[in-house]
Design an enzyme around this catalytic site. Structure first.
Site: not given
Ligand SMILES: *Cc1c(COP(=O)(O)O)cnc(C)c1O
Length: 380
Positions: A46, A98, A170, A195
């Protein structure tokens, strides 16, 4: 080291015990001490794990950061970051953020007496005007999901600095191959590694990256305290995906540009939004701060909901799927899929119109993707 070399090599050394060129999957919960007080740098997974550490170092290097801290999902990364704040704090956030982030803010974190103001961050003046005495974070997403709004990161960075406010970005849609927010004054860069970074629809993961040592220590503390960590196997799969990030992003960008131009000239399409098209309202900013426009396109179909359903149900190659940023082309119609449960008025207020379609362009041959879209659009 240049970027294309970093994706393959940065932070990745032969395994110290065997020389393995690929970092092994250290699938172990704990580590045996040689004697009391003497470990080999690891005590419990962890807190830290050798496979995760390689991934964290690699991701940090790609974004030009010193410290990377990985989490079990992009949302776990955002939630962990939000544990920096205490009741009474105020956060400014991009309005087309998001959906998972606004769900976290509006449904959970408001219960801890945090407050949020959503602004159109494509207009930096709106960010500055929203600042209050208790504002502790400016949270920007660029390009946004799903409307692909682009924010001038340098302009917002200057505002954050002037007011002494933490600045987080982000950067999931851009990836470090196309944009590195730390270069524009961001204190924190976040990615959903689910992604483009992992890129193959194989894992869920997230990361926070910073150059600030004090912040990195807080993130490490939160990581080991909360425990929203990725498995060693997921870290290993992510490392494998990253090796082709540059190659994949080149193809995503090339395909999306061609498909954006095809859609823009199609009579059944009202409007196409892609940062690489001169018609995009922030095309010039995107051109200045990004090394490419990524693979996300949104378009407005003529004919609203029935047109959206007809397009979705007639596609053969493009997959009807949530998520984005993987090798396969995926398509969603928010009004009937991801946002079907959102009341219509609220959906429209957020710009998620009846005919809106979001396309995550994959790395297949662009002619095949265009042919599939073309045959399905004919049936709309
Ligand atoms: C998918 C996504 C998230 C969240 O990520 P997860 O891995 O699905 O928890 C946050 N911000 C953006 C822009 C995303 O495309």
């Amino acid at each position: 080291m240049k970027f294309d070399t970093k994706v393959v090599r940065a932070g990745i050394l032969p395994d110290p015990s065997t020389g393995a060129i690929v970092p092994p999957i250290y699938q172990s919960a704990t580590y045996v001490l040689e004697e009391v007080g003497k470990d080999k740098g690891y005590d419990y997974t962890r807190a830290s794990n050798p496979t995760r550490e390689v991934l964290e170092n690699n991701l940090a290097a790609l974004d030009g950061g010193k410290y990377g801290i990985c989490y079990a999902s992009g949302m776990a990364a955002v939630d962990s970051m939000m544990k920096l704040f205490t009741s009474g704090d105020h956060i400014i956030c991009s309005d087309d953020v998001y959906g998972g982030v606004s769900r976290l803010y509006n449904n959970l974190l408001v219960n801890y007496d945090l407050s949020f103001t959503y602004v159109n961050s494509s207009n930096p003046q709106e960010v500055e005007e929203a600042i209050q005495e208790n504002t502790k974070l400016i949270w920007i997403e660029t390009p946004t999901n799903p409307l692909l709004k682009v924010t001038d990161l340098d302009a917002v960075g200057k505002i954050a600095k002037k007011h002494g406010i933490l600045y987080g970005v982000d950067s999931t849609f851009s990836t470090p191959a196309l944009l590195r927010p730390l270069e524009y004054g961001a204190d924190i860069t976040m990615h959903s590694t689910t992604k483009y970074l992992s890129g193959h629809n194989q894992i869920i993961g997230g990361v926070l990256i910073t150059n600030n040592e004090e912040l990195s220590e807080k993130f490490k503390f939160i990581q080991k305290t909360v425990g929203a960590v990725p498995s060693p196997f997921d870290c290993w799969l992510t490392l494998l995906g990253i090796k082709t990030l540059s190659l994949r992003m080149n193809r995503h960008c090339e395909n999306a540009q061609a498909i954006g131009e095809f859609l823009e000239s199609h009579p059944k399409v009202e409007r196409v939004t892609y940062p690489g098209l001169p018609s995009h309202p922030q095309h010039d900013i995107a051109k200045e701060q990004m090394d490419g426009y990524s693979g996300m396109i949104s378009m407005e179909l003529k004919g609203g909901i029935p047109a959206g359903i007809a397009l979705m149900n007639n596609l053969e190659l493009c997959s009807l799927a949530e998520s984005l940023g993987a090798v396969e082309t995926m398509i969603t119609h928010p009004a009937t899929m991801t946002h079907a449960d959102v009341p219509k008025e609220e959906r429209l207020a957020r710009g998620l119109t009846d005919g809106l379609v979001r396309l995550s362009v994959g790395i297949e041959d662009k002619d095949d993707i265009i042919a599939d879209l073309n045959q399905a659009l004919e049936k709309v």
